[in-house]
Design an enzyme around this catalytic site. Structure first.
Site, PDB file in Angstrom:
ATOM      1  N   LYS A 265       0.866  -1.187   0.012  1.00  0.00           N
ATOM      2  CA  LYS A 265      -0.113   0.083  -0.153  1.00  0.00           C
ATOM      3  C   LYS A 265       0.829   1.308   0.049  1.00  0.00           C
ATOM      4  O   LYS A 265       1.487   1.426   1.058  1.00  0.00           O
ATOM      5  CB  LYS A 265      -0.895   0.008   1.247  1.00  0.00           C
ATOM      6  CG  LYS A 265      -1.708   1.192   1.410  1.00  0.00           C
ATOM      7  CD  LYS A 265      -2.730   1.171   2.677  1.00  0.00           C
ATOM      8  CE  LYS A 265      -3.111   2.691   3.042  1.00  0.00           C
ATOM      9  NZ  LYS A 265      -4.244   2.638   4.220  1.00  0.00           N
ATOM     10  N   ASP A 270      -2.354  10.233   3.763  1.00  0.00           N
ATOM     11  CA  ASP A 270      -4.086   9.977   4.001  1.00  0.00           C
ATOM     12  C   ASP A 270      -4.536  10.932   4.986  1.00  0.00           C
ATOM     13  O   ASP A 270      -4.419  10.866   6.044  1.00  0.00           O
ATOM     14  CB  ASP A 270      -3.901   8.424   4.850  1.00  0.00           C
ATOM     15  CG  ASP A 270      -5.487   8.382   4.713  1.00  0.00           C
ATOM     16  OD1 ASP A 270      -6.402   8.567   4.034  1.00  0.00           O
ATOM     17  OD2 ASP A 270      -5.515   6.963   5.480  1.00  0.00           O
ATOM     18  N   LYS A 277     -10.076  12.968   8.305  1.00  0.00           N
ATOM     19  CA  LYS A 277      -9.561  12.631   9.801  1.00  0.00           C
ATOM     20  C   LYS A 277      -9.465  13.584  10.831  1.00  0.00           C
ATOM     21  O   LYS A 277      -9.164  15.006  10.328  1.00  0.00           O
ATOM     22  CB  LYS A 277      -8.166  12.095   9.438  1.00  0.00           C
ATOM     23  CG  LYS A 277      -7.720  10.716   8.934  1.00  0.00           C
ATOM     24  CD  LYS A 277      -6.413   9.845   8.824  1.00  0.00           C
ATOM     25  CE  LYS A 277      -6.330   8.780   8.241  1.00  0.00           C
ATOM     26  NZ  LYS A 277      -7.135   7.617   8.892  1.00  0.00           N
ATOM     27  N   ASP A 288       1.461   6.067   5.751  1.00  0.00           N
ATOM     28  CA  ASP A 288       0.620   5.405   5.304  1.00  0.00           C
ATOM     29  C   ASP A 288       1.013   4.481   3.983  1.00  0.00           C
ATOM     30  O   ASP A 288       0.388   3.894   3.151  1.00  0.00           O
ATOM     31  CB  ASP A 288      -0.777   6.053   5.014  1.00  0.00           C
ATOM     32  CG  ASP A 288      -2.052   5.183   4.925  1.00  0.00           C
ATOM     33  OD1 ASP A 288      -1.865   4.148   5.746  1.00  0.00           O
ATOM     34  OD2 ASP A 288      -3.012   5.567   4.676  1.00  0.00           O
ATOM     35  N   ASP A 347     -12.078   7.389   3.992  1.00  0.00           N
ATOM     36  CA  ASP A 347     -10.882   7.091   4.643  1.00  0.00           C
ATOM     37  C   ASP A 347     -10.414   5.308   4.671  1.00  0.00           C
ATOM     38  O   ASP A 347      -9.533   5.120   5.060  1.00  0.00           O
ATOM     39  CB  ASP A 347     -11.060   7.598   6.222  1.00  0.00           C
ATOM     40  CG  ASP A 347      -9.516   7.627   6.843  1.00  0.00           C
ATOM     41  OD1 ASP A 347      -8.874   7.446   6.245  1.00  0.00           O
ATOM     42  OD2 ASP A 347      -9.848   7.818   8.262  1.00  0.00           O
ATOM     43  N   GLU A 349      -9.354   3.912   2.237  1.00  0.00           N
ATOM     44  CA  GLU A 349      -8.918   3.939   0.868  1.00  0.00           C
ATOM     45  C   GLU A 349      -7.782   2.947   0.697  1.00  0.00           C
ATOM     46  O   GLU A 349      -7.593   2.537  -0.745  1.00  0.00           O
ATOM     47  CB  GLU A 349      -8.307   5.175   0.791  1.00  0.00           C
ATOM     48  CG  GLU A 349      -6.804   5.513   1.273  1.00  0.00           C
ATOM     49  CD  GLU A 349      -6.456   5.311   2.544  1.00  0.00           C
ATOM     50  OE1 GLU A 349      -7.610   5.471   3.388  1.00  0.00           O
ATOM     51  OE2 GLU A 349      -5.372   5.154   3.004  1.00  0.00           O
ATOM     52  N   ARG A 351      -7.691  -0.199   0.888  1.00  0.00           N
ATOM     53  CA  ARG A 351      -8.324  -1.501   0.205  1.00  0.00           C
ATOM     54  C   ARG A 351      -8.721  -0.861  -1.061  1.00  0.00           C
ATOM     55  O   ARG A 351      -8.800  -2.006  -2.193  1.00  0.00           O
ATOM     56  CB  ARG A 351      -9.556  -2.038   1.013  1.00  0.00           C
ATOM     57  CG  ARG A 351     -10.500  -1.097   1.313  1.00  0.00           C
ATOM     58  CD  ARG A 351     -11.526  -1.349   2.459  1.00  0.00           C
ATOM     59  NE  ARG A 351     -10.883  -0.888   3.728  1.00  0.00           N
ATOM     60  CZ  ARG A 351     -11.435  -1.076   5.026  1.00  0.00           C
ATOM     61  NH1 ARG A 351     -12.840  -1.591   4.919  1.00  0.00           N
ATOM     62  NH2 ARG A 351     -11.072  -0.610   6.193  1.00  0.00           N
TER      63      ARG A 351
HETATM   64  N1  BES Z   1      -4.294   4.422   7.072  1.00  0.00           N
HETATM   65  C1  BES Z   1      -5.267   4.258   7.747  1.00  0.00           C
HETATM   66  C2  BES Z   1      -5.117   3.164   8.824  1.00  0.00           C
HETATM   67  C3  BES Z   1      -4.535   3.548   9.962  1.00  0.00           C
HETATM   68  C4  BES Z   1      -4.871   4.471  11.014  1.00  0.00           C
HETATM   69  C5  BES Z   1      -3.200   3.328  10.401  1.00  0.00           C
HETATM   70  C6  BES Z   1      -3.964   5.154  12.134  1.00  0.00           C
HETATM   71  C7  BES Z   1      -2.432   3.668  11.510  1.00  0.00           C
HETATM   72  C8  BES Z   1      -2.943   4.249  12.212  1.00  0.00           C
HETATM   73  C9  BES Z   1      -6.567   3.847   6.968  1.00  0.00           C
HETATM   74  O1  BES Z   1      -6.492   4.167   5.771  1.00  0.00           O
HETATM   75  C10 BES Z   1      -7.915   4.030   7.692  1.00  0.00           C
HETATM   76  O2  BES Z   1      -7.960   5.221   7.748  1.00  0.00           O
HETATM   77  N2  BES Z   1      -8.640   3.200   7.968  1.00  0.00           N
HETATM   78  C11 BES Z   1      -9.941   3.327   8.545  1.00  0.00           C
HETATM   79  C12 BES Z   1     -10.799   2.389   8.150  1.00  0.00           C
HETATM   80  C13 BES Z   1     -12.300   2.791   8.569  1.00  0.00           C
HETATM   81  C14 BES Z   1     -12.798   4.054   7.983  1.00  0.00           C
HETATM   82  C15 BES Z   1     -13.050   1.594   8.371  1.00  0.00           C
HETATM   83  C16 BES Z   1      -9.509   3.189  10.165  1.00  0.00           C
HETATM   84  O3  BES Z   1      -8.726   2.489  10.679  1.00  0.00           O
HETATM   85  O4  BES Z   1     -10.289   4.088  10.733  1.00  0.00           O
HETATM   86 ZN    ZN Z   2      -4.847   4.913   4.791  1.00  0.00          ZN
HETATM   87 MN    MN Z   3      -7.357   6.132   5.522  1.00  0.00          MN
END
Ligand code: BES
Ligand code: ZN
Ligand code: MN
Length: 494
Positions: A265, A270, A277, A288, A347, A349, A351
């Site tokens: 990825k 992000d 966020k 990220d 968010d 994104e 996947r």
């Molecule tokens: N890059 C983030 C995941 C992340 C967050 C990694 C904090 C490390 C620390 C990912 O893109 C994300 O934002 N995932 C969301 C998914 C949710 C919206 C289903 C998450 O984990 O909040």
């Molecule tokens: Zn992310």
């Molecule tokens: Mn995200």
């Protein structure tokens, strides 16, 4: 970093610093005893002083001892003698290198006791070479006045008897290649997001291709449009940075043999997009792209060793930004493999860029596909910052990766997937949504990816908790390069 192997009398070895162990009983390791004898008991005296506990990782630096050629002796705690093993060795040595950061020692000696079994000895040499590079790592390329004077230059392994030097040299080479791979991964992660852009990652891949004779292909936006990589492009839409799809191919194995395909990825920043966020610690979302960073790092390892294995790396990379033309929650996008996705949260994104890369992976008829991604915050809640989450559609592949993690001291833990979790992916309007309920968020994210990996053996590493550290020690860890490298080493039979 220069590595060498030497024999002879340890007390006569000229070096900036020799690292020796002490147990919590205050008993000295074998090599420490040699130095103790030559210094008329200076180490015993130091141990008795109470200045070092012997707890794993505790350290005490002794200067200019009479009777030995080494300028310094670093005593490092190895805990209880009965628990001493490879894990403690690595932890103690890691702590030793860390404590040497604040000294002027740049040329360090590590005694290897030949009473250990040959495989233990090789493992220790491999780990030590990697830890030395890891410990010497600095990121000060963005400081106007870099002030860290001590950067490790040389490591000498001292043997107190005879050993298979050829096997040791090969082990050191492996450790060095893993260490250098980790350093690249850490650099890419630590670089700010205004520099480590998708274009920068593509240029890094091109540099690797030049250095190690990989085949490199970089797909541009128009190429991705032609291929129908619409979910990837939907994430990139509001960014001024052009997206890239990077392909590196290393043909080190038998001609025509099915390759291992690595997918990383590469979200270079992000923001969350329209599902923005919160502000706190948002800077850390520069990490990220560490799935991509670790795949580029492990390709460096592969290249340095000319690994006898066919390996393909795929990195989908772009930036997730809000904007007037950004993808909205509610938008429906058709992915490259035809599955339509309702974007319920912009968010989620990672996947969306991975699914198109996983579809693209099919054309290589892979022996196995392994992806790494900072995919879910829920992963940090589940396993903390210690262990990487592992998901797979093939239990044998999962076990192989767990074992590689154990061997490399870079742990991963398998979590379930299964139909009960998969059922959560229901959309009223499209084939699937890009999020399910909050419960088991890392698992449903893996299930989303699983919809695109049905034609091959696949594993997914969620490195959200392990790719970097926050707080005072903020910085990339270089994980899971050691795990991936070990997995590839075993597959290549080295
Ligand atoms: N890059 C983030 C995941 C992340 C967050 C990694 C904090 C490390 C620390 C990912 O893109 C994300 O934002 N995932 C969301 C998914 C949710 C919206 C289903 C998450 O984990 O909040
Ligand atoms: Zn992310
Ligand atoms: Mn995200």
């Amino acid at each position: 970093m220069e590595f060498s192997i030497k024999g002879g009398d340890l007390s006569k070895l000229k070096t900036d610093c020799v690292i020796v162990g002490i147990f919590d009983s205050k008993k000295l390791s074998k090599s420490a005893q040699v130095l103790d004898k030559a210094t008329k008991g200076a180490l015993t005296t130091a141990a008795a002083s109470g200045d070092i506990s012997g707890k794993t990782g505790s350290t005490l630096l002794l200067q200019s001892l009479a009777g030995i050629a080494a300028q310094r002796v670093l005593l490092v705690g190895c805990g209880a003698e009965k628990d001493y093993g490879n894990k403690v060795f690595a932890a103690a040595l890691g702590a030793a290198f860390k404590s040497l950061k604040s000294t002027g020692a740049t040329d360090v000696t590590i005694p290897l006791e030949t009473s250990f079994s040959a495989s233990d000895l090789a493992w220790k040499a491999e780990q030590a070479a990697c830890l030395a590079i890891d410990g010497a790592y600095r990121f000060n390329q963005m400081k106007s006045k870099p002030n860290d004077k001590n950067v490790g230059k040389a490591v000498t392994f001292h043997l107190d008897g005879s050993a298979n030097e050829k096997a040791l040299k090969a082990a050191i080479k492996r450790g060095e290649a893993v260490g250098e791979g980790m350093s690249l991964t850490k650099d890419l992660g630590n670089l700010p997001p205004n520099i480590a852009t998708p274009t920068y990652l593509a240029n890094t891949a091109k540099d690797l291709a030049k250095a190690y004779k990989f085949k490199c292909t970089v797909l541009e936006k128009k190429d991705m449009e032609k291929l129908g990589m619409n979910t990837l492009l939907s994430v990139s839409k509001a960014s001024y940075q052009p997206p890239k799809f990077i392909v590196l191919e290393h043909n080190g194995g038998k001609k025509g043999a099915a390759p291992v395909v690595l997918v990383g990825k590469g979200i270079t920043f992000d923001t969350g997009g329209i599902s923005l966020k919160p502000g706190a610690e948002m800077d850390e979302m520069k990490y990220d792209m560490q799935g991509a960073g670790s795949m580029l790092g492990v390709m460096k390892t592969v290249g340095m060793l000319k690994l006898p294995l066919n390996v393909v790396m795929l990195v989908p990379t772009c930036e997730n930004m809000p904007g007037g033309n950004a993808t909205r929650p509610g938008d429906i996008i058709k992915s490259m493999n035809g599955i339509t996705v309702e974007i319920l949260n912009t968010d989620a994104e990672g996947r969306l860029i991975l699914c198109d890369a996983l579809t693209y992976a099919e054309r290589f008829k892979p022996a196995a596909v392994v992806d790494a991604a900072t995919l879910t915050g829920a992963m940090v809640i589940a396993l903390g910052h210690v262990t990487t989450g592992l998901f797979a559609n093939d239990d044998k592949l999962a076990t192989e990766l767990v074992d590689a993690g154990k061997a490399a001291n870079d742990a991963a833990w398998q979590l379930p997937m299964g139909p009960e979790y998969d059922e959560g992916l229901k959309s009223n309007f499209a084939d699937i949504p890009n999020i399910a309920s909050r419960a088991g968020g890392s698992i449903t994210a893996a299930c989303f990816l699983g919809r695109f990996t049905k034609s091959y053996k696949w594993a997914h590493l969620d490195i959200a908790g392990t790719a970097w550290k926050s707080g005072a020690e903020k910085g990339a860890t270089g994980r899971p390069v050691p795990l991936l490298a070990n997995f590839l080493f075993k597959r290549a039979g080295i």
